[in-house]
Design a protein around this motif. Structure first.
Motif, mmCIF file in Angstrom:
data_model
loop_
_atom_site.group_PDB
_atom_site.id
_atom_site.type_symbol
_atom_site.label_atom_id
_atom_site.label_comp_id
_atom_site.label_asym_id
_atom_site.label_seq_id
_atom_site.Cartn_x
_atom_site.Cartn_y
_atom_site.Cartn_z
ATOM 1 N N GLU A 81 0.816 -1.219 0.000
ATOM 2 C CA GLU A 81 0.000 0.000 0.000
ATOM 3 C C GLU A 81 0.847 1.264 0.000
ATOM 4 O O GLU A 81 0.538 2.236 -0.694
ATOM 5 C CB GLU A 81 -0.963 -0.003 1.193
ATOM 6 C CG GLU A 81 -2.062 -1.055 1.098
ATOM 7 C CD GLU A 81 -3.008 -0.800 -0.067
ATOM 8 O OE1 GLU A 81 -3.164 0.388 -0.454
ATOM 9 O OE2 GLU A 81 -3.587 -1.763 -0.593
ATOM 10 N N THR A 82 1.901 1.282 0.787
ATOM 11 C CA THR A 82 2.712 2.503 0.882
ATOM 12 C C THR A 82 3.389 2.828 -0.446
ATOM 13 O O THR A 82 3.541 3.998 -0.799
ATOM 14 C CB THR A 82 3.770 2.340 1.980
ATOM 15 O OG1 THR A 82 4.460 1.089 1.798
ATOM 16 C CG2 THR A 82 3.130 2.353 3.353
ATOM 17 N N GLU A 85 0.777 4.411 -2.620
ATOM 18 C CA GLU A 85 0.533 5.795 -2.218
ATOM 19 C C GLU A 85 1.624 6.717 -2.741
ATOM 20 O O GLU A 85 1.355 7.830 -3.202
ATOM 21 C CB GLU A 85 0.446 5.889 -0.697
ATOM 22 C CG GLU A 85 -0.796 5.232 -0.109
ATOM 23 C CD GLU A 85 -0.872 5.400 1.398
ATOM 24 O OE1 GLU A 85 -0.434 6.468 1.880
ATOM 25 O OE2 GLU A 85 -1.335 4.486 2.091
ATOM 26 N N LEU A 86 2.893 6.254 -2.673
ATOM 27 C CA LEU A 86 3.992 7.069 -3.181
ATOM 28 C C LEU A 86 3.871 7.261 -4.686
ATOM 29 O O LEU A 86 4.149 8.347 -5.210
ATOM 30 C CB LEU A 86 5.332 6.415 -2.847
ATOM 31 C CG LEU A 86 5.756 6.450 -1.381
ATOM 32 C CD1 LEU A 86 6.978 5.580 -1.161
ATOM 33 C CD2 LEU A 86 6.059 7.900 -0.955
ATOM 34 N N ASP A 100 6.816 12.603 2.605
ATOM 35 C CA ASP A 100 6.355 12.184 3.932
ATOM 36 C C ASP A 100 7.328 11.131 4.467
ATOM 37 O O ASP A 100 7.402 10.002 3.957
ATOM 38 C CB ASP A 100 4.940 11.615 3.822
ATOM 39 C CG ASP A 100 4.335 11.307 5.183
ATOM 40 O OD1 ASP A 100 5.089 11.298 6.187
ATOM 41 O OD2 ASP A 100 3.120 11.052 5.243
ATOM 42 N N LEU A 103 5.711 7.904 5.648
ATOM 43 C CA LEU A 103 5.323 7.020 4.545
ATOM 44 C C LEU A 103 6.538 6.293 3.971
ATOM 45 O O LEU A 103 6.478 5.096 3.680
ATOM 46 C CB LEU A 103 4.627 7.841 3.458
ATOM 47 C CG LEU A 103 3.925 7.037 2.355
ATOM 48 C CD1 LEU A 103 2.813 6.170 2.946
ATOM 49 C CD2 LEU A 103 3.373 7.974 1.286
ATOM 50 N N GLN A 106 7.522 3.579 6.373
ATOM 51 C CA GLN A 106 6.617 2.430 6.279
ATOM 52 C C GLN A 106 6.922 1.592 5.034
ATOM 53 O O GLN A 106 6.876 0.360 5.079
ATOM 54 C CB GLN A 106 5.170 2.922 6.253
ATOM 55 C CG GLN A 106 4.692 3.520 7.562
ATOM 56 C CD GLN A 106 3.300 4.123 7.460
ATOM 57 O OE1 GLN A 106 2.765 4.330 6.357
ATOM 58 N NE2 GLN A 106 2.693 4.429 8.614
ATOM 59 N N ALA A 107 7.212 2.274 3.931
ATOM 60 C CA ALA A 107 7.575 1.548 2.711
ATOM 61 C C ALA A 107 8.865 0.757 2.907
ATOM 62 O O ALA A 107 8.991 -0.388 2.446
ATOM 63 C CB ALA A 107 7.718 2.525 1.547
ATOM 64 N N ALA A 110 8.111 -2.273 4.954
ATOM 65 C CA ALA A 110 7.353 -3.240 4.156
ATOM 66 C C ALA A 110 8.287 -4.043 3.245
ATOM 67 O O ALA A 110 8.112 -5.251 3.056
ATOM 68 C CB ALA A 110 6.292 -2.523 3.332
#
Length: 328
Positions: A81-82, A85-86, A100, A103, A106-107, A110
């Motif tokens: 998901e991250t 989003e990017l 961010d 974010l 988080q990526a 992941a």
């Protein structure tokens, strides 16, 4: 007491008959030894050939397994998901400090989780098309800095490693492609795909060469030459670190008298595995066999004569000396 005659004291006719029969015996033993040797040598050669086939097959299956795992990561990583989003944020400038950080973190985590379940994977990195940065499992890098680690050169828009790949296609960089220094480990490059089948970036899978080499050595052993080639005949992995092209590798093996075995890895990669047993190792086994057969031949054919009466333990002189020693 009548003593047995020694061979030198036997009649001349008897000795002549003995030597004639002995010669026939030696010829028969030699004939059976030669036949047995030929059969055993043929068995050794066939065994080595069978071993080469099994090694080539084993290397092909192991390579196909991790290639398939890498290709499957195209979808599993692509649905993070991250990363989606990017990609939805649109292209960014070289200075990505405005992104961010939460974010990006988080990526990064992941990607760490995605690679943790793969034994052959050392690191992961994702380049989002038209973006000027690369998200890796160790942080975020500017595109040029990341590209330098692969080719020791600035990135170019025309690079196939930064463009969309065809369905099911991938690129591969062997360790030390550029100047035998970079990249520092093999790199498998494929597209990242979202749940709708859209390609929105490229996934760089850095493979753990230590794990791969150990697995290949366990299959091939220490006495087998092998090499894994791509569809163009370029060496990607090999047992001697020479990375000879396919034609040169096969010519070298055939010149030395070896019979290499070729085996396809899979259909989608076009890779092949070539393996062969060194002739020198085969010759060592054959010479060792010949030595033991020669010892056995000598043991079967060397004549054994009776000792002369004077040297026999029960002869009168020997019995007299024994009794004399007992009296003393």
């Amino acid at each position: 007491m009548k003593m047995p005659l020694s061979f030198s004291r036997m009649p001349k006719m008897f000795r002549r008959m003995f030597w004639r029969n002995y010669l026939v015996y030696v010829l028969v033993v030699t004939l059976f030894t030669l036949i047995g040797s030929a059969w055993v040598i043929h068995t050794i050669v066939q065994r080595q050939r069978t071993d080469s086939v099994q090694i080539a097959t084993g290397l092909a299956k192991a390579t196909d397994q991790w290639l398939t795992e890498c290709q499957q990561m195209s979808v599993s990583v692509g649905q993070i998901e991250t990363l989606l989003e990017l990609d939805a944020d649109g292209p960014d400038e070289m200075d990505y400090s405005a992104l961010d950080t939460v974010l990006l973190s988080q990526a990064q985590h992941a990607l760490v989780a995605a690679g943790a379940t793969r034994q052959n994977v050392a690191h992961l990195a994702v380049y989002l098309y038209n973006h000027e940065y690369v998200v890796t499992d160790t942080g975020t890098l500017e595109l040029d800095d990341f590209y330098q680690t692969l080719f020791a050169a600035p990135s170019t828009p025309q690079s196939p490693y930064l463009r969309r790949l065809g369905p099911g296609k991938f690129l591969f960089l062997r360790e030390g492609t550029v100047g035998n220094t970079v990249p520092e480990m093999p790199v498998y490059v494929t597209s990242v795909i979202d749940q709708h089948g859209k390609q929105y970036g490229n996934l760089f899978i850095f493979l753990d060469s230590r794990v791969l080499n150990q697995a290949q050595t366990e299959i091939a052993g220490e006495n087998t030459y092998y090499s894994i080639f791509d569809a163009d005949g370029n060496a990607l992995f090999c047992s001697d670190s020479l990375f000879l092209p396919r034609d040169e590798f096969l010519a070298q093996l055939k010149t030395s008298g070896e019979q290499p075995v070729e085996y396809a890895v899979n259909n989608f990669s076009g890779w092949t595995v070539c393996a062969g047993t060194p002739v020198a190792f085969l010759h060592r086994e054959i010479w060792a066999l010949c030595f033991f057969l020669f010892l056995g031949w000598c043991g079967k054919t060397m004549p054994r004569f009776r000792r002369s009466p004077a040297s026999s333990p029960n002869s009168p002189p020997a019995s007299f000396l024994r009794r004399w020693n007992m009296k003393l």
